[in-house]
Design an enzyme around this catalytic site. Structure first.
Site, mmCIF file in Angstrom:
data_model
loop_
_atom_site.group_PDB
_atom_site.id
_atom_site.type_symbol
_atom_site.label_atom_id
_atom_site.label_comp_id
_atom_site.label_asym_id
_atom_site.label_seq_id
_atom_site.Cartn_x
_atom_site.Cartn_y
_atom_site.Cartn_z
ATOM 1 N N GLN A 1 0.880 -1.204 -0.073
ATOM 2 C CA GLN A 1 -0.032 -0.116 0.016
ATOM 3 C C GLN A 1 0.763 1.251 -0.101
ATOM 4 O O GLN A 1 1.257 1.548 1.061
ATOM 5 C CB GLN A 1 -1.011 -0.119 1.198
ATOM 6 C CG GLN A 1 -2.205 1.153 1.085
ATOM 7 C CD GLN A 1 -2.668 1.094 2.381
ATOM 8 O OE1 GLN A 1 -2.490 0.841 3.422
ATOM 9 N NE2 GLN A 1 -4.156 1.712 2.362
ATOM 10 N N GLY B 1 -6.397 4.640 3.486
ATOM 11 C CA GLY B 1 -7.584 3.974 4.312
ATOM 12 C C GLY B 1 -7.561 2.777 4.762
ATOM 13 O O GLY B 1 -6.934 2.089 3.746
ATOM 14 N N THR B 2 -8.260 2.439 5.463
ATOM 15 C CA THR B 2 -8.356 0.870 5.834
ATOM 16 C C THR B 2 -9.095 0.046 4.693
ATOM 17 O O THR B 2 -8.805 -1.175 4.591
ATOM 18 C CB THR B 2 -9.040 0.514 7.194
ATOM 19 O OG1 THR B 2 -10.458 1.331 6.871
ATOM 20 C CG2 THR B 2 -8.172 1.306 8.236
ATOM 21 N N GLY C 1 -13.917 5.522 16.269
ATOM 22 C CA GLY C 1 -15.161 5.249 15.814
ATOM 23 C C GLY C 1 -16.258 4.591 16.774
ATOM 24 O O GLY C 1 -15.942 3.855 17.488
ATOM 25 N N ASN D 1 -15.448 0.948 18.161
ATOM 26 C CA ASN D 1 -14.707 -0.060 17.474
ATOM 27 C C ASN D 1 -13.534 -0.385 17.779
ATOM 28 O O ASN D 1 -12.584 0.503 17.912
ATOM 29 C CB ASN D 1 -14.836 0.597 15.888
ATOM 30 C CG ASN D 1 -14.145 -0.080 14.998
ATOM 31 O OD1 ASN D 1 -13.903 -1.538 15.152
ATOM 32 N ND2 ASN D 1 -14.049 0.322 13.706
ATOM 33 N N HIS E 1 24.963 7.316 34.247
ATOM 34 C CA HIS E 1 24.938 7.444 35.782
ATOM 35 C C HIS E 1 23.968 8.493 36.332
ATOM 36 O O HIS E 1 24.052 9.679 35.890
ATOM 37 C CB HIS E 1 26.556 7.422 36.366
ATOM 38 C CG HIS E 1 27.214 8.336 35.944
ATOM 39 N ND1 HIS E 1 27.800 8.364 34.514
ATOM 40 C CD2 HIS E 1 27.620 9.558 36.096
ATOM 41 C CE1 HIS E 1 28.736 9.517 34.603
ATOM 42 N NE2 HIS E 1 28.349 10.248 35.491
#
Length: 414
Positions: free
Chosen positions: A84, A89-90, A145, A173, A320
């Site tokens: 991708q 977007g998903t 969402g 979601n 230290h």
């Protein structure tokens, strides 16, 4: 037969940019950030393997391909990589994966850590389903969402981030779905949402029936730096201690502690579990590692350093007399002697931090600093709570960090 059955495949979406996780995602995809000594993606893979999934499609930015090589393969997965190039977007990400899918598949965002129990319930559910969880009291509904349901266990609608603020629901979601591959025609007709992205939620909203599975254990959306601390805390609680390295007879180890091979705990140091220390580390002398600390491979924690409830990533060194509390230290950092991360406000209010230019609550009374990969602090650096230092930046000797520092900044004074 395993829960996933013989044909159920997994799809993990790892192509996002992760702007809210800056500076940690400036050089690495968010699914490769470390918690409890391993990348988030590896944690997801271990759980998918235990519920019977053996084939996985990884949707990634092809320019980052080499970073992903071997992470899931070493767990025994057959892995397909779906490129991708742009984070559109998903829905777009799933379109890239469809050529590898037939039948049912489990879809999960690559920045989500879900309990094995919750994943099992999703796999066992009949037909298309979605995992939902309750909004935590410190979370902002506008960042998620929002889900409305009907008939107790059926999805009515998922409202995306710009729509959900007015919806009377505290269910959100979780980013985990079980779907049928016959949704490919719907994906072909998908159009950009009001946010300009192709959203998988638009497809799910158009399905005739989607069962809702409620998270009964935990589902952590690692969208902001402090979410790494919460995930680290939960994973360390589940971890069983094991000692593979060397502990001085003058050091003390209390509780569940994992100590990797070729690591050394020097004299008069105390390690209090749960804690994780990777391979090839050197701790002390006289160091104190307090609970819920994760230290990656090849790290060095020097004389009289205290580290508490923090994630220190691979290859970093803490010199230290430093204090690292409730903080995240990126890979290959050098923390100069006497560096202090303040983690508590005088008024005891929740610590706030800038995310994309907006000051937001972390939901945590104690939260220290986020230091990007490859950065160096000068000796005596003092860092206010909730402040971030970008990647490959330096602070000067005795500098007080009151505001975030961008990436690639050299010495303040010459």
């Amino acid at each position: 037969m395993p829960l996933g059955g013989a044909r159920l495949k997994g799809v993990i979406l790892c192509g996002g940019i992760g702007k809210r996780l800056w500076p940690l995602t400036e050089e690495f995809p968010k699914s490769l950030l470390e918690v409890c000594g391993k990348p988030i993606l590896e944690v997801i893979g271990e759980r998918l393997k235990r519920i019977g999934i053996n084939e996985v499609v990884l949707v990634i930015n092809p320019s980052k391909r080499s970073m992903f090589n071997g992470i899931l393969e070493k767990l025994g997965f057959e892995v397909r990589y779906a490129p991708q190039e742009l984070p559109l977007g998903t829905g777009d990400a799933l379109k890239r994966a469809m050529k590898f899918l037939d039948g049912e598949f489990l879809l999960i965002n690559g920045d989500i850590i879900v309990s094995e129990g919750d994943l099992s319930e999703v796999v066992k559910a009949d037909g298309n389903c979605i995992l939902v969880r309750e909004l935590e009291k410190w979370e902002n509904k506008e960042e998620f969402g929002v889900v409305s349901i009907k008939d107790c266990e059926k999805l009515e609608k998922i409202y995306e981030k710009d729509e959900g603020r007015a919806i009377d629901s505290k269910l959100i979601n979780a980013g985990v779905y079980k779907l049928e591959s016959n949704i490919s025609e719907l994906l072909n007709d998908l159009r950009p949402s009001s946010r300009g992205e192709l959203e998988i939620t638009s497809i799910i909203n158009s399905l005739e029936e989607v069962k809702v599975v409620f998270s009964r254990e935990y589902c952590i959306d690692i969208g902001r730096p402090w979410d790494l601390l919460r995930a680290n805390e939960i994973l360390l609680k589940e971890m069983q201690g094991e000692i593979k390295g060397e502990i001085s007879e003058k050091a003390e180890v209390i509780g569940d502690v994992y100590l990797g091979k070729d690591s050394k705990i020097h004299g008069f140091s105390t390690i209090i579990g749960p804690a994780y220390i990777g391979d090839g580390c050197e701790i002390g002398p006289n160091a104190l590692i307090r609970p819920y600390t994760s230290i990656g491979n090849g790290c060095k924690v020097g004389f009289s350093v205290e580290v508490k409830n923090s994630v220190v990533m691979e290859g970093s060194k803490i010199a230290h007399l430093s204090y690292i509390g409730d903080s995240i230290i990126g890979k290959s950092c050098n923390i100069g002697a006497g560096t202090i991360t303040a983690n508590l406000r005088h008024d005891n209010e929740q610590v706030k931090s800038l995310i994309n230019g907006k000051l937001v609550s972390t939901g945590r009374r104690k939260f220290g600093a986020v230091i990007g990969h490859g950065s160096k602090t000068g000796i005596g650096t003092l860092i206010y709570p909730g402040r971030k230092i970008g990647c490959n930046s330096w602070t000067s000797v005795g500098e007080v960090v009151r505001e975030d520092i961008g990436s690639n900044r050299g010495f303040k004074n010459g």
